[in-house]
Design a protein around this motif. Structure first.
Motif, PDB file in Angstrom:
ATOM      1  N   GLU A  75     -29.127-137.004 -45.185  1.00  0.00           N
ATOM      2  CA  GLU A  75     -28.604-138.090 -46.011  1.00  0.00           C
ATOM      3  C   GLU A  75     -27.153-138.417 -45.639  1.00  0.00           C
ATOM      4  OE1 GLU A  75     -29.947-137.406 -50.351  1.00  0.00           O
ATOM      5  OE2 GLU A  75     -30.338-135.545 -49.267  1.00  0.00           O
ATOM      6  N   ILE A  76     -26.404-137.407 -45.250  1.00  0.00           N
ATOM      7  CA  ILE A  76     -24.999-137.604 -44.871  1.00  0.00           C
ATOM      8  C   ILE A  76     -24.906-138.613 -43.719  1.00  0.00           C
ATOM      9  CG2 ILE A  76     -22.908-136.495 -44.007  1.00  0.00           C
ATOM     10  CD1 ILE A  76     -23.647-135.499 -46.763  1.00  0.00           C
ATOM     11  N   ASP A  95     -21.488-141.304 -52.206  1.00  0.00           N
ATOM     12  CA  ASP A  95     -22.895-141.541 -52.532  1.00  0.00           C
ATOM     13  C   ASP A  95     -23.245-140.673 -53.731  1.00  0.00           C
ATOM     14  OD1 ASP A  95     -25.717-141.830 -52.557  1.00  0.00           O
ATOM     15  OD2 ASP A  95     -25.927-140.117 -51.195  1.00  0.00           O
ATOM     16  N   ILE A  96     -23.585-141.313 -54.839  1.00  0.00           N
ATOM     17  CA  ILE A  96     -24.004-140.567 -56.031  1.00  0.00           C
ATOM     18  C   ILE A  96     -25.436-140.956 -56.342  1.00  0.00           C
ATOM     19  CG2 ILE A  96     -23.516-139.973 -58.420  1.00  0.00           C
ATOM     20  CD1 ILE A  96     -20.661-140.838 -58.032  1.00  0.00           C
ATOM     21  N   GLY A  97     -26.324-140.017 -56.146  1.00  0.00           N
ATOM     22  CA  GLY A  97     -27.736-140.254 -56.377  1.00  0.00           C
ATOM     23  C   GLY A  97     -28.238-139.543 -57.611  1.00  0.00           C
ATOM     24  N   GLY A  98     -29.548-139.413 -57.700  1.00  0.00           N
ATOM     25  CA  GLY A  98     -30.147-138.818 -58.883  1.00  0.00           C
ATOM     26  C   GLY A  98     -29.867-137.341 -59.039  1.00  0.00           C
ATOM     27  N   GLN A  99     -29.873-136.601 -57.928  1.00  0.00           N
ATOM     28  CA  GLN A  99     -29.732-135.147 -58.060  1.00  0.00           C
ATOM     29  C   GLN A  99     -28.566-134.554 -57.274  1.00  0.00           C
ATOM     30  OE1 GLN A  99     -33.311-133.270 -56.614  1.00  0.00           O
ATOM     31  NE2 GLN A  99     -32.734-133.473 -54.470  1.00  0.00           N
ATOM     32  N   PHE A 208     -19.412-147.454 -51.821  1.00  0.00           N
ATOM     33  CA  PHE A 208     -20.069-146.738 -52.916  1.00  0.00           C
ATOM     34  C   PHE A 208     -21.571-146.974 -52.785  1.00  0.00           C
ATOM     35  CE2 PHE A 208     -19.757-146.091 -57.855  1.00  0.00           C
ATOM     36  CZ  PHE A 208     -20.483-144.925 -57.740  1.00  0.00           C
ATOM     37  N   THR A 209     -22.332-145.913 -52.506  1.00  0.00           N
ATOM     38  CA  THR A 209     -23.768-146.040 -52.294  1.00  0.00           C
ATOM     39  C   THR A 209     -24.543-145.168 -53.279  1.00  0.00           C
ATOM     40  OG1 THR A 209     -23.917-144.237 -50.666  1.00  0.00           O
ATOM     41  CG2 THR A 209     -23.313-146.414 -49.837  1.00  0.00           C
ATOM     42  N   GLY A 210     -25.864-145.322 -53.285  1.00  0.00           N
ATOM     43  CA  GLY A 210     -26.693-144.559 -54.205  1.00  0.00           C
ATOM     44  C   GLY A 210     -26.907-145.307 -55.507  1.00  0.00           C
ATOM     45  N   GLY A 211     -27.882-144.858 -56.276  1.00  0.00           N
ATOM     46  CA  GLY A 211     -28.253-145.551 -57.500  1.00  0.00           C
ATOM     47  C   GLY A 211     -27.157-145.683 -58.525  1.00  0.00           C
TER      48      GLY A 211
END
Length: 252
Positions: A75-76, A95-99, A208-211
Motif C-alpha cells: 500500500e505504501i 493515507d488514513i484507511g479503515g484499519q 490526503f488519500t484513503g476513505g
C-alpha cells in the motif's frame, strides 16, 4: 490493440479497481464493499473488465495473488505512485484507511523515501471514527460535517478505542454537546496523524488519500495543525488502485 493495466485495492471496508491505458489515462473505475468474502467480491468486480495485467494492493493483496495469480505491491508504494500521478509536485502523503494509517515521504522521482505506519491499533484510523460516530449517534457520512459545527471541541484524553468510547459515554452522561465531543475526537486523531507526517516530512504540500480523506473535518483540522496545504484527490479511495495500475504497466 492498446494494452490495458488494472490495479485493485482490497481494503478492510471497500475494494477499488482502476484500469489505465498505455498513456496513463484512466479507462475504468469501480468500487464495491469488501463484505465478508473479499475474494468473491473481487472476482465479481473483475468479471467482464478487460485488462492485460493486474496488480493488487491493500490488506487482501496476498489472498488475491494466490486466487488470481496476480502480482502485488505494498500500500505504501501504491499510494505514493497514485498520489504522484495526481499531484506531481507533492512529496508527502497521508493515507488514513479503515484499519491503518500511513505517512509517506517521496523522492523527486516518486519513489518512497521514508514512511511510518500505524497498523497495530484502531486509534487514528477510520475504524476509530466509525465506532465513535456510532457511539454518538451520528451516521459516519455526517460525522465530519457535524464536528465542524462545534465551536471548539472537548479534549479527549484517551487514544485507545475502548477507553475513548468509555470516555465519550461518560461525557454524554454529563450532558456535553455531541458536536463538541465529535470535534474533540477528530482532533485526537489529527494529533496522531500530524505526528506521523512530521516525523517523515516537514515541508511542502501533502496529498490526503484513503476513505477518511472524505471527512471534511479531518481535512480542515489537519491543514490547521500542520500549517501546510492538504491536497485532496477527486476520489481519495481509488488512489491506491490507481497507483497499482500504473505500477502494473511500468513493471510489465
Amino acid at each position: 490493440m492498446a494494452k490495458r493495466f488494472a490495479g485493485i485495492d482490497i481494503g478492510s471496508r471497500t475494494i477499488e479497481l482502476v484500469v489505465v491505458d498505455e498513456a496513463d489515462e484512466i479507462l475504468e473505475s469501480h468500487q464495491a464493499d469488501t463484505g465478508f468474502d473479499p475474494m468473491a467480491e473481487a472476482k465479481k468486480m473483475i468479471a467482464g473488465v478487460a485488462f492485460d495485467r493486474i496488480m493488487a494492493t491493500g490488506y487482501g493483496r496476498n489472498l488475491f495473488e494466490i486466487s488470481f495469480d496476480a502480482s502485488t505491491v505494498t500500500e505504501i508504494k501504491a499510494h505514493a505512485r497514485g498520489a504522484r500521478a495526481l499531484f506531481p509536485d507533492v512529496r508527502a502523503v497521508i493515507d488514513i484507511g479503515g484499519q491503518d494509517s500511513k505517512a509517506i515521504a517521496m523522492l523527486d522521482n516518486g519513489r518512497v523515501k521514508k514512511f511510518e505506519m500505524n497498523d497495530r491499533c484502531a486509534a487514528g484510523t477510520g475504524k476509530f471514527l466509525e465506532i465513535m460516530a456510532r457511539t454518538l449517534g451520528f451516521a459516519i457520512d455526517d460525522f465530519g460535517r457535524e464536528a465542524l459545527l462545534a465551536e471548539k471541541g472537548l479534549n479527549i484524553s484517551s487514544m485507545c478505542t475502548v477507553f475513548a468510547e468509555s470516555e465519550v459515554t461518560s461525557l454524554i452522561a454529563k450532558g456535553e454537546n455531541r458536536r463538541e465531543i465529535a470535534r474533540g475526537l477528530h482532533a485526537s486523531v489529527i494529533r496522531r496523524a500530524a505526528g506521523m507526517i512530521n516525523r517523515v516530512s516537514t515541508e511542502g504540500d501533502i496529498a490526503f488519500t484513503g476513505g477518511v480523506a472524505n471527512n471534511p473535518c479531518m481535512h480542515k483540522l489537519l491543514e490547521e495543525k500542520l500549517g501546510r496545504t492538504i491536497r485532496l484527490p477527486d476520489d481519495p479511495q481509488r488512489v491506491g488502485a490507481l497507483g497499482a495500475a500504473l505500477l502494473a504497466k511500468e513493471t510489465a
